[in-house]
Design a protein around this motif. Sequence first.
Motif, PDB file in Angstrom:
ATOM      1  N   ARG A 410       0.442   8.026   2.622  1.00 16.27           N
ATOM      2  CA  ARG A 410       1.056   7.230   1.550  1.00 16.27           C
ATOM      3  C   ARG A 410       0.202   7.322   0.301  1.00 16.27           C
ATOM      4  O   ARG A 410      -1.024   7.220   0.361  1.00 16.27           O
ATOM      5  CB  ARG A 410       1.185   5.773   1.989  1.00 16.27           C
ATOM      6  CG  ARG A 410       1.748   4.820   0.938  1.00 16.27           C
ATOM      7  CD  ARG A 410       1.884   3.435   1.534  1.00 16.27           C
ATOM      8  NE  ARG A 410       2.320   2.446   0.572  1.00 16.27           N
ATOM      9  CZ  ARG A 410       1.509   1.713  -0.184  1.00 16.27           C
ATOM     10  NH1 ARG A 410       0.195   1.884  -0.057  1.00 16.27           N
ATOM     11  NH2 ARG A 410       1.974   0.830  -1.038  1.00 16.27           N
ATOM     12  N   ASP A 411       0.866   7.534  -0.849  1.00 19.48           N
ATOM     13  CA  ASP A 411       0.178   7.546  -2.137  1.00 19.48           C
ATOM     14  C   ASP A 411       0.121   6.112  -2.652  1.00 19.48           C
ATOM     15  O   ASP A 411       1.152   5.521  -2.976  1.00 19.48           O
ATOM     16  CB  ASP A 411       0.939   8.429  -3.127  1.00 19.48           C
ATOM     17  CG  ASP A 411       0.259   8.502  -4.489  1.00 19.48           C
ATOM     18  OD1 ASP A 411      -0.799   7.871  -4.658  1.00 19.48           O
ATOM     19  OD2 ASP A 411       0.797   9.186  -5.380  1.00 19.48           O
ATOM     20  N   PRO A 412      -1.071   5.492  -2.734  1.00 21.03           N
ATOM     21  CA  PRO A 412      -1.148   4.086  -3.163  1.00 21.03           C
ATOM     22  C   PRO A 412      -0.689   3.878  -4.598  1.00 21.03           C
ATOM     23  O   PRO A 412      -0.270   2.778  -4.953  1.00 21.03           O
ATOM     24  CB  PRO A 412      -2.635   3.753  -2.995  1.00 21.03           C
ATOM     25  CG  PRO A 412      -3.342   5.061  -3.004  1.00 21.03           C
ATOM     26  CD  PRO A 412      -2.394   6.055  -2.422  1.00 21.03           C
ATOM     27  N   ALA A 413      -0.753   4.918  -5.435  1.00 14.52           N
ATOM     28  CA  ALA A 413      -0.356   4.769  -6.839  1.00 14.52           C
ATOM     29  C   ALA A 413       1.152   4.597  -6.976  1.00 14.52           C
ATOM     30  O   ALA A 413       1.628   3.851  -7.836  1.00 14.52           O
ATOM     31  CB  ALA A 413      -0.831   5.976  -7.647  1.00 14.52           C
ATOM     32  N   THR A 414       1.926   5.292  -6.141  1.00 13.66           N
ATOM     33  CA  THR A 414       3.390   5.251  -6.253  1.00 13.66           C
ATOM     34  C   THR A 414       4.057   4.571  -5.067  1.00 13.66           C
ATOM     35  O   THR A 414       5.261   4.319  -5.110  1.00 13.66           O
ATOM     36  CB  THR A 414       3.948   6.676  -6.370  1.00 13.66           C
ATOM     37  OG1 THR A 414       3.626   7.410  -5.170  1.00 13.66           O
ATOM     38  CG2 THR A 414       3.348   7.400  -7.561  1.00 13.66           C
TER      39      THR A 414
END
Length: 661
Positions: A410-414
């Motif tokens: 998982r990309d924490p930014a998006t």
Amino acid sequence: MTQPSSASSGNTTAAPRQGRQLLALQTKILASPLLFASDTQQAWRFLTEQISHALYADRVSVWLFSAVDVLQCIDLFEYKNKSHLNGVCLQRSHYPKYFQALSEDVLIAAFDAATHPATAEFNDGYLQSAGICSMLDAVIQSEQGLCGVICIEQVSTPRQWSIDEQHFVTAMASVASTVHTFSQHLALQRDYQLLLERQEMASRHARIGFWEANMGSDELWWSPMVYEIFGVSAANFSPSRTLFYQQLHPEDRALVRQSEALAEAGGEHNVMHRIVLPDGSIRWVHEVAKWTTSVGDSAARLIGSVQDVTAQQQLRCELQQFFTLSRDVLCIANDQNYFERVNAAFCRITGYSEAELLSRPFTQFIHPADLEPTEDVVTEMQQGQAASGFINRYRHKDGHYLTLQWSSIRDPATSKVYASAQDITERQQLEQLKREFVSTVSHELRTPLTSISGALGLVSSGVLGELPTQVQHMLQLANNNCQRLTSLINDLLDIEKLSAGMMQFELQSEPLLALVEQCVADNLHYGHQRAVTLQLSADAGAELWHVQIDKLRFAQIMANLISNAVKFSPPQSTVQILLQRQQQRLKIMVQDQGPGIPDEFKPLIFQRFSQADSSDARQKGGTGLGLALSKQLTESMQGSIGFDSVPGQGACFYVQFPLLS
């Protein structure tokens, strides 16, 4: 208003200058190029020195506001020491009456500074310590209002300030205002030049150019970087809107004109397109511009930037090609459990179209029994963990289920999840068939082997009479191999039971040292057969250690580890069995003196049927099931297994179990 050491008057030997003399000096000061030098500090030093000489003043300083309520000393000249100081600050809160006087009067002439209403506040130690008797302060004004003060101080002897001297100081305050304005202009110039240099550096680094198009004519202006982007020289190329459209890729001209029309209608000119360079090569650019409507006689204009994005576009195309051609499932999902992108492999494997996969939550495709484990994995990813090797079942469009093995992050930014998966349905079916085949064959072999073993035992016991020595030897050989086959079948059946979760464990609190001592005793005979000694040692207090295990399965694990160590140790060597406590875990180590484990074989050591591919290892015999079985048994009892080995220096296998408190 700075506080240097006390000094006696040293600049009052001559009579004060009169108006005409001061006017001549004023003219001389104004004519000096030092006032407007690029080094403004030099200008302030020149001004304070000239005022001191003109008025025979002991101390002259220039103060400017660095904040609304703070005066900072820019330069203080002391005639006696011929020295310059700066940096001291005065705050309004400390000297409110003085600051009030500056805002109300153009000039403060104090014969007795200690008693004058505007300067008496300085009598708290400053006037006395510096020996200052008289002060003459002239306010420096700018377009924004009060900006500073020129301060003239006389030491030791009080002094009356003549009208001519006051006029002179007022004139010098005007000069100071001009110098201050010039210094601000220089600072702005330096800041502007630095900004231009930074913009140019950023422009060259990002390959961004700027342009302006007159939409009522063919006029077009380019910054230097635009020439470079379009592959032309500013020396022999004159940009125009006509030439720009000619350099557009034919397939993109309509796209650019459509974007320009959108900007004219109140939108934004934001378009990515191709241009054709003079050498015929293609370059991708990204244009962003704003439409400026016509005012009076001036025509409407498009003012914007253009960036060379060829490298980014090529990378994007390569990634898209990888996404499209991958045989593995690739997808991107958002935090609402919807797919945002899926590749062709996903559609091919599941039978759904891309639109069908994107139109509903991905949870609707997952087997109901796998929903909760899948949600648990998603929760772990939201907490920052990557998911690797996770397996669940997806429904095919025709109704049957596929088994997919996932790797996700998982990309924490998006908050988007990027995942890949392999269809392991066929592999699992083959593994199931293999397990069923092995289980069936093992069960079918066990019955005749039991009969054969029993018959061999009867014959060997002398039921049929005395047998010749050669026959007895052959019977013993047959019986040993029968036992090996029985052991192999038992291992196969145990592994299949473990894999199916059908093996029963009777976990009880057991004294570890006593169990290990029994295991060593059970394997002493095997060691004697190969001339290998078994030696047990334990840390102090080991007799009190207890673990929660199944003692029969533990004995099976230890038998595998000890027999392996004996098998690979040379004759007349010793296998060490050691017990250690490591905080709340107990560690049992079995150290041999064999050849060690080759580096290339270490990742395979606990796999089924794995053996080192050397002739020496093959000569030792074995099926390659012992360590695989030991690993599954250990982990089923909440333990762990591992090894340390350096080729040529033996191997140490160990198991660890939690210590019962």
